[in-house]
Design a protein around this motif. Structure first.
Motif, PDB file in Angstrom:
ATOM      1  N   ASP A 224      17.656 -21.372 -21.024  1.00  0.00           N
ATOM      2  CA  ASP A 224      17.211 -19.973 -21.036  1.00  0.00           C
ATOM      3  C   ASP A 224      17.999 -19.111 -20.053  1.00  0.00           C
ATOM      4  O   ASP A 224      17.469 -18.146 -19.499  1.00  0.00           O
ATOM      5  CB  ASP A 224      15.721 -19.877 -20.749  1.00  0.00           C
ATOM      6  CG  ASP A 224      15.338 -20.440 -19.388  1.00  0.00           C
ATOM      7  OD1 ASP A 224      16.158 -21.149 -18.777  1.00  0.00           O
ATOM      8  OD2 ASP A 224      14.206 -20.167 -18.940  1.00  0.00           O
ATOM      9  N   GLN A 401       9.413 -11.621 -32.424  1.00  0.00           N
ATOM     10  CA  GLN A 401       9.569 -12.703 -31.450  1.00  0.00           C
ATOM     11  C   GLN A 401      10.556 -12.292 -30.355  1.00  0.00           C
ATOM     12  O   GLN A 401      11.439 -11.463 -30.578  1.00  0.00           O
ATOM     13  CB  GLN A 401      10.059 -13.983 -32.126  1.00  0.00           C
ATOM     14  CG  GLN A 401       9.075 -14.596 -33.109  1.00  0.00           C
ATOM     15  CD  GLN A 401       7.960 -15.344 -32.413  1.00  0.00           C
ATOM     16  OE1 GLN A 401       7.982 -15.541 -31.198  1.00  0.00           O
ATOM     17  NE2 GLN A 401       6.952 -15.759 -33.178  1.00  0.00           N
ATOM     18  N   SER A 402      10.405 -12.896 -29.186  1.00  0.00           N
ATOM     19  CA  SER A 402      11.295 -12.622 -28.056  1.00  0.00           C
ATOM     20  C   SER A 402      12.238 -13.807 -27.842  1.00  0.00           C
ATOM     21  O   SER A 402      11.775 -14.917 -27.583  1.00  0.00           O
ATOM     22  CB  SER A 402      10.471 -12.389 -26.787  1.00  0.00           C
ATOM     23  OG  SER A 402      11.280 -12.496 -25.634  1.00  0.00           O
ATOM     24  N   LYS A 404      13.949 -14.444 -25.302  1.00  0.00           N
ATOM     25  CA  LYS A 404      13.716 -14.947 -23.946  1.00  0.00           C
ATOM     26  C   LYS A 404      12.521 -15.897 -23.917  1.00  0.00           C
ATOM     27  O   LYS A 404      12.573 -16.951 -23.273  1.00  0.00           O
ATOM     28  CB  LYS A 404      13.485 -13.779 -22.986  1.00  0.00           C
ATOM     29  CG  LYS A 404      13.302 -14.211 -21.541  1.00  0.00           C
ATOM     30  CD  LYS A 404      13.153 -12.997 -20.621  1.00  0.00           C
ATOM     31  CE  LYS A 404      12.982 -13.438 -19.167  1.00  0.00           C
ATOM     32  NZ  LYS A 404      12.849 -12.253 -18.255  1.00  0.00           N
ATOM     33  N   ASP A 405      11.456 -15.544 -24.611  1.00  0.00           N
ATOM     34  CA  ASP A 405      10.263 -16.386 -24.611  1.00  0.00           C
ATOM     35  C   ASP A 405      10.514 -17.704 -25.342  1.00  0.00           C
ATOM     36  O   ASP A 405      10.083 -18.773 -24.886  1.00  0.00           O
ATOM     37  CB  ASP A 405       9.089 -15.652 -25.269  1.00  0.00           C
ATOM     38  CG  ASP A 405       8.582 -14.497 -24.435  1.00  0.00           C
ATOM     39  OD1 ASP A 405       8.933 -14.426 -23.233  1.00  0.00           O
ATOM     40  OD2 ASP A 405       7.840 -13.647 -24.982  1.00  0.00           O
ATOM     41  N   GLN A 409      10.499 -21.424 -23.632  1.00  0.00           N
ATOM     42  CA  GLN A 409       9.646 -22.539 -24.033  1.00  0.00           C
ATOM     43  C   GLN A 409      10.457 -23.816 -24.169  1.00  0.00           C
ATOM     44  O   GLN A 409      10.061 -24.890 -23.685  1.00  0.00           O
ATOM     45  CB  GLN A 409       8.956 -22.226 -25.356  1.00  0.00           C
ATOM     46  CG  GLN A 409       8.120 -23.386 -25.900  1.00  0.00           C
ATOM     47  CD  GLN A 409       7.641 -23.146 -27.321  1.00  0.00           C
ATOM     48  OE1 GLN A 409       7.667 -22.017 -27.817  1.00  0.00           O
ATOM     49  NE2 GLN A 409       7.204 -24.198 -27.990  1.00  0.00           N
TER      50      GLN A 409
END
Length: 421
Positions: A224, A401-402, A404-405, A409
């Motif tokens: 990430d 949706q992100s 980054k998220d 995850q």
């Protein structure tokens, strides 16, 4: 005339000219030792099946080593890793198995090291990049069997109709995709992030954005990172503009994308050597360029390898070594890579391929492999992290949706797995 990469059935027939092939390949042994080999299916028809290759090779080996028999068990690529894992879990490990990861078995002391099973000339002949990738704690357990890399493929006819040139960076790529869409191309840029091979497609784009799966300093996961998040934000924008076709990337598998490209419905996609012959055989005028990146070409191409693992359970170290020394002889390696669209893993076979005009159209793939970045095969956590990427990465480009998220995850799951190593 166009040079053909696939050797096709002719090369297999040459290898097995005097061999009668029948049954499923699992026969009883009358010798002193039977080695069980679990191998992946690389063929697409009964005539090109890997079983034919291995049966021919085994018969020739057995004629020279009458005390050893080879029992061949061919498994689909999608299940071979889980199949081998189940065998090991049940206490029925094969002597040799192909697979996409080896590190977990190595850390559990279930594999012979390369030093223990192969002669010095055979081991020294492997491309150093691949030998290094086969190591856990600086000891080689994974034996590279076949290699591949990726380039950006494009349909020259569609590009000519749109009046565009091959992309050199991401700005070019986006502009080309927009021009192709205006010309009515169904899928300007195929983005297969479905579970079949999402870990490969993802790494290609991460490298284009200057990132990757691991930190170059300490080789820890860095999934990430800001560079990776920016890459997927850019890809999500392409999807939102309708430049990646009618199928959501997370539901598009590589096989379907390749089939569409060979049918003339895709303008661009990342592809391996096997696609070159398939598309050309369908009449597609194929162009290839090194993977474009955000500011020029990507920092590296994506490289991949299939591994051979030698399990200790049955105690057949000497016989395994003799067989592997035979398997990696140049003529046997050249037959395999020629038939199944792979790149050689040894120096001598690579040199022979370079000197053979029949392989001229894959010279650019050989060059890309030398500068490629491979998966973190030596991490025991890689198999699990790869599965997490396959399950989740397609969400990063979905509406609402992100990136980054989603990457966060996957990164958290990777960190948890890595801390358990």
């Amino acid at each position: 005339m166009r040079k053909r990469y696939l050797g096709g059935t002719a090369a297999i027939a040459a290898l097995s000219m005097t061999i009668a092939l029948s049954g499923c390949g699992s026969t009883a042994s009358s010798g002193n030792v039977t080695l069980r080999l679990v191998a992946a299916e690389y063929g697409t028809t009964p005539e090109t099946s890997s079983e034919r290759y291995w049966l021919a090779l085994a018969t020739e080996f057995e004629s020279k080593h009458p005390g050893v028999k080879i029992d061949i068990d061919i498994r689909p690529p999608k299940t071979i890793d889980s199949d081998v894992a189940a065998m090991v879990e049940e206490g029925k490990a094969p002597d040799l198995a192909q697979g996409g990861s080896y590190a977990d078995y190595a850390t559990r002391d279930q594999l012979y090291t390369a030093d223990e099973i192969m002669s010095v000339p055979t081991q020294a002949n492997f491309l150093s990049q691949l030998s290094d990738a086969g190591k856990v704690n600086r000891i080689q357990y994974g034996v590279p069997f076949a290699a591949s890399t990726r380039l950006l493929f494009y349909n020259k006819d569609l590009f000519d109709q749109a009046g565009i040139d091959a992309p050199k960076d991401w700005a070019d790529l986006k502009g080309d995709a927009q021009a192709l869409k205006q010309q009515g191309v169904t899928t300007p840029l195929a983005l297969p992030l479905g579970p079949e091979e999402a870990q490969s497609e993802t790494l290609m784009w991460l490298l284009g954005g200057g990132g990757g799966y691991t930190d170059t300093a300490d080789e820890s996961y860095n999934i990430d990172s800001s560079a990776n998040v920016k890459t997927f934000a850019w890809l999500k924008d392409l999807v939102a503009q309708g430049l990646t076709g009618p199928v959501a990337p997370g539901k598009l598998d590589r096989a379907a994308a390749y089939k569409a490209f060979a049918a003339g419905k895709v303008g661009m996609l990342n592809g391996h050597p096997g696609l070159l012959t398939v598309a050309q055989d369908q009449g597609i005028d194929v162009g290839t360029v090194e993977l474009p990146g955000v500011d020029g070409k990507a920092k590296a191409s994506m490289g991949s390898a299939d591994w051979m693992m030698a399990f200790k359970q049955n105690g057949h170290r000497a016989e395994i070594g003799k067989f592997l020394d035979f398997v990696f002889q140049d003529e046997n390696m050249m037959t395999f890579v020629g038939n199944y669209d792979q790149l050689p893993v040894t120096y001598t076979a690579t040199e022979k391929m370079a000197a053979n005009a029949a392989y001229e159209n894959v010279s650019v793939f050989r060059s890309a492999l030398a500068e490629s970045e491979l998966f973190p095969y030596g991490k025991t956590s890689w198999a699990g992290v790869s599965e997490s990427i396959k399950r989740n990465i397609g969400k990063a480009v979905e509406p609402g949706q992100s990136p980054k998220d989603v990457l966060g995850q996957i990164a958290r799951e990777a960190a948890t797995s890595e801390s358990a190593e």
